[in-house]
Enzyme design. Structure first.
Site, PDB file in Angstrom:
ATOM      1  N   ARG A 247       7.196   0.153  13.677  1.00  0.00           N
ATOM      2  CA  ARG A 247       7.554  -0.368  12.351  1.00  0.00           C
ATOM      3  C   ARG A 247       8.949  -1.236  12.603  1.00  0.00           C
ATOM      4  O   ARG A 247       9.320  -1.839  11.562  1.00  0.00           O
ATOM      5  CB  ARG A 247       8.046   1.172  11.533  1.00  0.00           C
ATOM      6  CG  ARG A 247       6.855   1.974  11.137  1.00  0.00           C
ATOM      7  CD  ARG A 247       7.327   3.002  10.124  1.00  0.00           C
ATOM      8  NE  ARG A 247       6.465   4.030   9.938  1.00  0.00           N
ATOM      9  CZ  ARG A 247       5.468   3.887   9.109  1.00  0.00           C
ATOM     10  NH1 ARG A 247       5.323   2.997   8.501  1.00  0.00           N
ATOM     11  NH2 ARG A 247       4.634   5.024   9.253  1.00  0.00           N
TER      12      ARG A 247
ATOM     13  N   HIS B  32       3.841  -4.718   9.211  1.00  0.00           N
ATOM     14  CA  HIS B  32       3.704  -4.945  10.621  1.00  0.00           C
ATOM     15  C   HIS B  32       2.378  -5.115  10.934  1.00  0.00           C
ATOM     16  O   HIS B  32       2.208  -5.502  12.054  1.00  0.00           O
ATOM     17  CB  HIS B  32       3.800  -3.334  10.924  1.00  0.00           C
ATOM     18  CG  HIS B  32       4.767  -2.651  10.102  1.00  0.00           C
ATOM     19  ND1 HIS B  32       6.213  -2.778  10.362  1.00  0.00           N
ATOM     20  CD2 HIS B  32       4.820  -1.621   9.377  1.00  0.00           C
ATOM     21  CE1 HIS B  32       6.989  -2.122   9.495  1.00  0.00           C
ATOM     22  NE2 HIS B  32       6.009  -1.397   8.686  1.00  0.00           N
TER      23      HIS B  32
ATOM     24  N   HIS C  37      12.753  -2.497   2.037  1.00  0.00           N
ATOM     25  CA  HIS C  37      12.036  -1.319   2.505  1.00  0.00           C
ATOM     26  C   HIS C  37      12.898  -0.333   2.228  1.00  0.00           C
ATOM     27  O   HIS C  37      14.059  -0.250   2.550  1.00  0.00           O
ATOM     28  CB  HIS C  37      12.060  -1.395   4.015  1.00  0.00           C
ATOM     29  CG  HIS C  37      11.154  -2.673   4.682  1.00  0.00           C
ATOM     30  ND1 HIS C  37       9.836  -2.428   4.601  1.00  0.00           N
ATOM     31  CD2 HIS C  37      11.319  -3.602   4.950  1.00  0.00           C
ATOM     32  CE1 HIS C  37       9.268  -3.489   5.121  1.00  0.00           C
ATOM     33  NE2 HIS C  37      10.237  -4.350   5.274  1.00  0.00           N
TER      34      HIS C  37
ATOM     35  N   ASP D  22       1.975 -15.593   5.844  1.00  0.00           N
ATOM     36  CA  ASP D  22       1.402 -17.013   5.797  1.00  0.00           C
ATOM     37  C   ASP D  22       1.398 -17.369   4.034  1.00  0.00           C
ATOM     38  O   ASP D  22       1.782 -18.371   3.772  1.00  0.00           O
ATOM     39  CB  ASP D  22      -0.125 -17.176   6.304  1.00  0.00           C
ATOM     40  CG  ASP D  22      -0.039 -17.383   7.965  1.00  0.00           C
ATOM     41  OD1 ASP D  22       0.898 -17.541   8.439  1.00  0.00           O
ATOM     42  OD2 ASP D  22      -1.026 -17.357   8.572  1.00  0.00           O
TER      43      ASP D  22
ATOM     44  N   GLU E 143      12.925  -9.461   1.246  1.00  0.00           N
ATOM     45  CA  GLU E 143      12.049  -8.312   1.609  1.00  0.00           C
ATOM     46  C   GLU E 143      12.681  -6.952   1.494  1.00  0.00           C
ATOM     47  O   GLU E 143      13.890  -6.781   1.890  1.00  0.00           O
ATOM     48  CB  GLU E 143      11.830  -8.367   3.155  1.00  0.00           C
ATOM     49  CG  GLU E 143      10.599  -7.437   3.662  1.00  0.00           C
ATOM     50  CD  GLU E 143      10.614  -7.576   5.289  1.00  0.00           C
ATOM     51  OE1 GLU E 143       9.908  -6.727   5.728  1.00  0.00           O
ATOM     52  OE2 GLU E 143      11.267  -8.647   5.840  1.00  0.00           O
TER      53      GLU E 143
ATOM     54  N   ARG F 237      12.852   4.091  12.566  1.00  0.00           N
ATOM     55  CA  ARG F 237      11.498   5.121  12.560  1.00  0.00           C
ATOM     56  C   ARG F 237      10.663   4.384  13.751  1.00  0.00           C
ATOM     57  O   ARG F 237      11.068   3.975  14.889  1.00  0.00           O
ATOM     58  CB  ARG F 237      10.782   4.481  11.292  1.00  0.00           C
ATOM     59  CG  ARG F 237      11.563   5.327  10.163  1.00  0.00           C
ATOM     60  CD  ARG F 237      11.153   5.015   8.772  1.00  0.00           C
ATOM     61  NE  ARG F 237       9.696   5.628   8.744  1.00  0.00           N
ATOM     62  CZ  ARG F 237       8.773   5.463   7.974  1.00  0.00           C
ATOM     63  NH1 ARG F 237       8.807   4.493   6.887  1.00  0.00           N
ATOM     64  NH2 ARG F 237       7.591   6.252   8.023  1.00  0.00           N
TER      65      ARG F 237
ATOM     66  N   SER G 130      12.961   2.934   3.314  1.00  0.00           N
ATOM     67  CA  SER G 130      13.648   3.436   4.431  1.00  0.00           C
ATOM     68  C   SER G 130      14.012   2.490   5.573  1.00  0.00           C
ATOM     69  O   SER G 130      13.806   1.264   5.599  1.00  0.00           O
ATOM     70  CB  SER G 130      12.415   4.409   5.023  1.00  0.00           C
ATOM     71  OG  SER G 130      11.469   3.641   5.706  1.00  0.00           O
TER      72      SER G 130
ATOM     73  N   ARG H  14       4.993  11.017  -2.326  1.00  0.00           N
ATOM     74  CA  ARG H  14       4.553  10.787  -0.989  1.00  0.00           C
ATOM     75  C   ARG H  14       5.818  11.014  -0.112  1.00  0.00           C
ATOM     76  O   ARG H  14       6.720  10.020  -0.059  1.00  0.00           O
ATOM     77  CB  ARG H  14       3.963   9.502  -0.845  1.00  0.00           C
ATOM     78  CG  ARG H  14       3.657   8.981   0.524  1.00  0.00           C
ATOM     79  CD  ARG H  14       3.059   7.685   0.657  1.00  0.00           C
ATOM     80  NE  ARG H  14       2.971   7.142   2.068  1.00  0.00           N
ATOM     81  CZ  ARG H  14       3.517   6.210   2.520  1.00  0.00           C
ATOM     82  NH1 ARG H  14       4.280   5.201   1.687  1.00  0.00           N
ATOM     83  NH2 ARG H  14       3.187   5.869   3.976  1.00  0.00           N
TER      84      ARG H  14
ATOM     85  N   ASN I  59       8.073  -5.533  -1.032  1.00  0.00           N
ATOM     86  CA  ASN I  59       8.022  -4.315   0.040  1.00  0.00           C
ATOM     87  C   ASN I  59       6.632  -4.577   0.225  1.00  0.00           C
ATOM     88  O   ASN I  59       5.737  -3.945  -0.325  1.00  0.00           O
ATOM     89  CB  ASN I  59       8.431  -3.092  -0.932  1.00  0.00           C
ATOM     90  CG  ASN I  59       8.330  -1.850   0.062  1.00  0.00           C
ATOM     91  OD1 ASN I  59       7.878  -1.948   1.223  1.00  0.00           O
ATOM     92  ND2 ASN I  59       8.957  -0.993  -0.353  1.00  0.00           N
TER      93      ASN I  59
ATOM     94  N   PRO J 168       0.683  -1.204  -0.028  1.00  0.00           N
ATOM     95  CA  PRO J 168      -0.012   0.003   0.140  1.00  0.00           C
ATOM     96  C   PRO J 168       0.762   1.193   0.076  1.00  0.00           C
ATOM     97  O   PRO J 168       1.711   1.486   0.619  1.00  0.00           O
ATOM     98  CB  PRO J 168      -0.693  -0.124   1.099  1.00  0.00           C
ATOM     99  CG  PRO J 168      -0.049  -0.990   2.034  1.00  0.00           C
ATOM    100  CD  PRO J 168       0.521  -2.094   1.129  1.00  0.00           C
ATOM    101  N   ASN J 169       0.326   2.272  -0.698  1.00  0.00           N
ATOM    102  CA  ASN J 169       0.675   3.401  -0.928  1.00  0.00           C
ATOM    103  C   ASN J 169       1.971   3.621  -1.726  1.00  0.00           C
ATOM    104  O   ASN J 169       2.614   4.970  -1.916  1.00  0.00           O
ATOM    105  CB  ASN J 169       0.979   3.967   0.622  1.00  0.00           C
ATOM    106  CG  ASN J 169      -0.467   4.292   1.373  1.00  0.00           C
ATOM    107  OD1 ASN J 169      -1.252   4.572   0.766  1.00  0.00           O
ATOM    108  ND2 ASN J 169      -0.218   3.759   2.399  1.00  0.00           N
TER     109      ASN J 169
ATOM    110  N   ALA K  19       3.417  -1.037   4.676  1.00  0.00           N
ATOM    111  CA  ALA K  19       2.571  -0.871   6.175  1.00  0.00           C
ATOM    112  C   ALA K  19       2.252  -2.277   6.624  1.00  0.00           C
ATOM    113  O   ALA K  19       1.905  -2.724   7.579  1.00  0.00           O
ATOM    114  CB  ALA K  19       1.466  -0.048   6.314  1.00  0.00           C
TER     115      ALA K  19
ATOM    116  N   TYR L 184      10.787   8.724   1.598  1.00  0.00           N
ATOM    117  CA  TYR L 184      10.953   7.397   0.586  1.00  0.00           C
ATOM    118  C   TYR L 184      11.469   8.010  -0.396  1.00  0.00           C
ATOM    119  O   TYR L 184      11.835   7.001  -1.547  1.00  0.00           O
ATOM    120  CB  TYR L 184       9.387   7.043   0.413  1.00  0.00           C
ATOM    121  CG  TYR L 184       8.694   6.737   1.685  1.00  0.00           C
ATOM    122  CD1 TYR L 184       8.999   5.436   2.132  1.00  0.00           C
ATOM    123  CD2 TYR L 184       7.798   7.498   2.044  1.00  0.00           C
ATOM    124  CE1 TYR L 184       8.278   4.833   3.152  1.00  0.00           C
ATOM    125  CE2 TYR L 184       7.100   7.036   3.403  1.00  0.00           C
ATOM    126  CZ  TYR L 184       7.270   5.697   3.762  1.00  0.00           C
ATOM    127  OH  TYR L 184       6.567   5.218   4.956  1.00  0.00           O
TER     128      TYR L 184
END
Length: 147
Positions: free
Chosen positions: A113, A82, A102, A89, A100, A109, A104, A20, A76, A12-13, A79, A25
């Site tokens: 997070r 977390h 990220h 799963d 994985e 942070r 940032s 953003r 990635n 998301p986002n 959100a 980011y």
């Protein structure tokens, strides 16, 4: 499966990258990241299928689909890192190597997070390297898959 493909999955986002919170980011857009990931993947003999969604179920479905046409997953989860046991799963269910990413450094942070459900499934985690993290993840999986 004739082509060796990676699923590049963005949560998301991330569709808003470039506008953003650029102080967190960066200014690189998701299409720019996707283009660079495709170039790096081609250098190491891989294809990519890039998916971005703001919806958890769509991400889970993309992971399930990867069983049939992918050899690894770069994710990635944003959100959902977390909060989503469902994504973790799903990753466990498909038995593909997972990297994985990220943009940032999630550990520098807010406290909430610092934990990622996906990290428990991932073979490799990169955080805080910006868009370069995606390239590192692709190269890691290419190396891992060549062994």
């Amino acid at each position: 499966m004739t082509e060796r493909r990676l699923l590049i999955l963005n949560g998301p986002n991330l569709n808003l990258l470039g506008t953003r919170q650029p102080e967190v980011y960066g200014s690189t857009t998701l299409p720019e990241i996707d283009k660079r990931v495709e170039q790096v993947a081609a250098e190491v003999g891989l294809k990519v299928r890039a998916v971005q969604s703001n919806h958890e179920g769509v991400l889970v479905d993309a992971i399930h689909e990867a069983r049939t046409d992918c050899v690894g997953i770069v994710i990635n989860p944003a959100a959902y890192s977390h909060t989503s046991v469902a994504i973790a799963d799903a990753l466990r269910s498909v038995a593909l190597p997972v990297a994985e990413v990220h943009l940032s450094n999630i550990h520098a942070r807010e406290q909430f997070r610092h934990h990622s459900y996906v990290s428990a499934v991932a073979e490799m985690v990169v955080a805080g390297a910006g868009p370069l993290g995606y390239e590192m993840a692709v190269r890691y999986l290419a190396d891992r898959l060549s062994q």
